[in-house]
Design an enzyme around this catalytic site. Sequence first.
Site, PDB file in Angstrom:
ATOM      1  N   HIS A 181      47.693 -69.952   5.634  1.00 10.38           N
ATOM      2  CA  HIS A 181      48.434 -68.689   5.765  1.00 10.38           C
ATOM      3  C   HIS A 181      47.793 -67.510   5.019  1.00 10.38           C
ATOM      4  O   HIS A 181      48.204 -66.372   5.229  1.00 10.38           O
ATOM      5  CB  HIS A 181      49.897 -68.833   5.318  1.00 10.38           C
ATOM      6  CG  HIS A 181      50.667 -69.850   6.085  1.00 10.38           C
ATOM      7  ND1 HIS A 181      51.076 -69.645   7.384  1.00 10.38           N
ATOM      8  CD2 HIS A 181      51.092 -71.093   5.742  1.00 10.38           C
ATOM      9  CE1 HIS A 181      51.721 -70.723   7.813  1.00 10.38           C
ATOM     10  NE2 HIS A 181      51.735 -71.602   6.840  1.00 10.38           N
ATOM     11  N   THR A 182      46.811 -67.757   4.187  1.00 11.37           N
ATOM     12  CA  THR A 182      46.275 -66.630   3.415  1.00 11.37           C
ATOM     13  C   THR A 182      45.365 -65.734   4.239  1.00 11.37           C
ATOM     14  O   THR A 182      45.194 -64.561   3.897  1.00 11.37           O
ATOM     15  CB  THR A 182      45.491 -67.116   2.174  1.00 11.37           C
ATOM     16  OG1 THR A 182      44.262 -67.716   2.574  1.00 11.37           O
ATOM     17  CG2 THR A 182      46.308 -68.084   1.338  1.00 11.37           C
ATOM     18  N   ASP A 183      44.755 -66.257   5.309  1.00 13.52           N
ATOM     19  CA  ASP A 183      43.837 -65.414   6.080  1.00 13.52           C
ATOM     20  C   ASP A 183      44.546 -64.225   6.705  1.00 13.52           C
ATOM     21  O   ASP A 183      43.925 -63.190   6.978  1.00 13.52           O
ATOM     22  CB  ASP A 183      43.076 -66.215   7.138  1.00 13.52           C
ATOM     23  CG  ASP A 183      43.976 -66.956   8.110  1.00 13.52           C
ATOM     24  OD1 ASP A 183      45.216 -66.908   7.948  1.00 13.52           O
ATOM     25  OD2 ASP A 183      43.437 -67.606   9.031  1.00 13.52           O
TER      26      ASP A 183
ATOM     27  N   GLY B  92      50.905 -80.030  18.895  1.00 12.62           N
ATOM     28  CA  GLY B  92      51.911 -79.685  17.908  1.00 12.62           C
ATOM     29  C   GLY B  92      51.805 -80.501  16.631  1.00 12.62           C
ATOM     30  O   GLY B  92      52.742 -80.522  15.833  1.00 12.62           O
TER      31      GLY B  92
ATOM     32  N   SER C 231      45.322 -78.142  15.032  1.00 15.05           N
ATOM     33  CA  SER C 231      44.677 -77.064  15.798  1.00 15.05           C
ATOM     34  C   SER C 231      44.232 -77.488  17.193  1.00 15.05           C
ATOM     35  O   SER C 231      43.122 -77.194  17.624  1.00 15.05           O
ATOM     36  CB  SER C 231      43.489 -76.482  15.026  1.00 15.05           C
ATOM     37  OG  SER C 231      43.930 -75.639  13.997  1.00 15.05           O
ATOM     38  N   SER C 232      45.113 -78.151  17.915  1.00 15.95           N
ATOM     39  CA  SER C 232      44.777 -78.469  19.303  1.00 15.95           C
ATOM     40  C   SER C 232      44.555 -77.198  20.109  1.00 15.95           C
ATOM     41  O   SER C 232      43.674 -77.157  20.988  1.00 15.95           O
ATOM     42  CB  SER C 232      45.887 -79.317  19.937  1.00 15.95           C
ATOM     43  OG  SER C 232      47.143 -78.657  19.863  1.00 15.95           O
ATOM     44  N   SER C 233      45.312 -76.138  19.834  1.00 15.38           N
ATOM     45  CA  SER C 233      45.146 -74.890  20.592  1.00 15.38           C
ATOM     46  C   SER C 233      43.802 -74.243  20.293  1.00 15.38           C
ATOM     47  O   SER C 233      43.100 -73.773  21.207  1.00 15.38           O
ATOM     48  CB  SER C 233      46.282 -73.924  20.280  1.00 15.38           C
ATOM     49  OG  SER C 233      46.360 -73.641  18.895  1.00 15.38           O
TER      50      SER C 233
ATOM     51  N   GLU D  77      45.571 -66.383  20.977  1.00 17.77           N
ATOM     52  CA  GLU D  77      46.737 -66.818  20.206  1.00 17.77           C
ATOM     53  C   GLU D  77      47.763 -65.687  20.087  1.00 17.77           C
ATOM     54  O   GLU D  77      48.962 -65.888  20.274  1.00 17.77           O
ATOM     55  CB  GLU D  77      46.303 -67.262  18.806  1.00 17.77           C
ATOM     56  CG  GLU D  77      45.478 -68.530  18.777  1.00 17.77           C
ATOM     57  CD  GLU D  77      46.313 -69.762  18.485  1.00 17.77           C
ATOM     58  OE1 GLU D  77      47.532 -69.738  18.735  1.00 17.77           O
ATOM     59  OE2 GLU D  77      45.739 -70.751  18.010  1.00 17.77           O
TER      60      GLU D  77
ATOM     61  N   ASP E   6      41.406 -71.242  11.641  1.00 20.75           N
ATOM     62  CA  ASP E   6      41.360 -72.421  12.503  1.00 20.75           C
ATOM     63  C   ASP E   6      40.242 -72.314  13.530  1.00 20.75           C
ATOM     64  O   ASP E   6      39.517 -73.283  13.798  1.00 20.75           O
ATOM     65  CB  ASP E   6      42.697 -72.601  13.232  1.00 20.75           C
ATOM     66  CG  ASP E   6      43.819 -72.987  12.292  1.00 20.75           C
ATOM     67  OD1 ASP E   6      43.534 -73.295  11.117  1.00 20.75           O
ATOM     68  OD2 ASP E   6      44.987 -72.964  12.726  1.00 20.75           O
TER      69      ASP E   6
END
Length: 402
Positions: free
Chosen positions: A37-39, A141, A145-147, A179, A191
């Site tokens: 979450h920091t990016d 899910g 990082s499947s997406s 995304e 990711d």
Amino acid sequence: MSRELNLKVAQGFREAFARDPQGVWSAPGRVSVIGDHTDEQDGLGFGFGIELRTAVAVATRTDGKITVATDLVPERAEAELASIAPSGPTASWKAYPLGMVWTVLEYGRENPPADTSDDPDPSVFLGTGLDIFLSTELPIGGGLSSSASICAALGTALSELWQLNIRPFDLACLAQRVEQEAAGAQTGLTDHIICLYSEKDKDVFFDARGNDVSVIDVPNLAASQLQSVIVNTRESHRNWSEELEQRRVDCARAAELLGVQSLRELRLEDLEASDVEMDERVYRRARHIITEITRVLEFTRVLRTDGPNAIADILDQSHASLREDYGVSTERIEFTVDLARAHGARGARMTGSGLGGSVFALMPVDAIPAFRADLAEGYAEHGWEAPDVYEVSSAAGARREL
């Protein structure tokens, strides 16, 4: 395992489209070791690609139609090259392959291949219709990082087939746009960077403020009798959830209140000393970001100087911050983390966005069998679906396979 996947998508393509693909491309999933979450606030990320991969078989066609088939769901995704563009964010799986075609197409119109540079109107690029068959070894899910893996594999394929020679960093930016604009998940770049830059026996360090990517040697875990283990809790998460979006908004609000462009500019002392009136929830979200950035730097230093046995406290602190300040843990994640620690893990934490997904643990090799058995028993006692347990190591990034 990836060889079987490559052959499967090639055969799936033949069965779906009654012809051979022009190639097969793949990309790894990723483990986010620390820095989640920091990016989004110009922070730091540290992780590696794993052997579980997504693969796409692709061939061009001459009629401008785009068809995506998969063995994951019975339906297909379809579009026209001339009009492909997201009508708005959608939670459908179709957003990722069709969105990647859209962003790469737009890139090609702005950066046409060399052999079209004399065209008086290069905006007419391009391309071609496409038949695409995709499959993945990654849990959808599952926080691995499947997406991003789908985007990296397909983006790499299109870059080659359309002769665009897109740099990995630019592909990561295109995937991030998918995304955000096609899937509606306001995620950062980390990711996508890891899926594209990962190498065997390497870790990836990403500084979002300077967009700097460093690929560094993995410490010798075998010499310390340690193994990276991933537990997919089977508690599905979604990057586009309202809960995760609210946390991003809270962090942006904290930066605004504190008068900075991003929380990367602040130290914990700055936050604690501020007399700005701030909601307690917003304060805790900001505290996670600021302290996590510091932990990524400390983690990287300790790992390289003192080795993997010395990082447990940092990983545990990171997980505590995700649980208490960022608020993205769950009962199932906590059970898994606690059990890993009870079996001697040299640090355990959720990996990825949280609110479900997977747990990363650095486990003593001889403790893994008992850990697996106790996990299965514990999940069954709670009435949870049995977890998937993977022993992983760093793997090559997006590449052509066949």
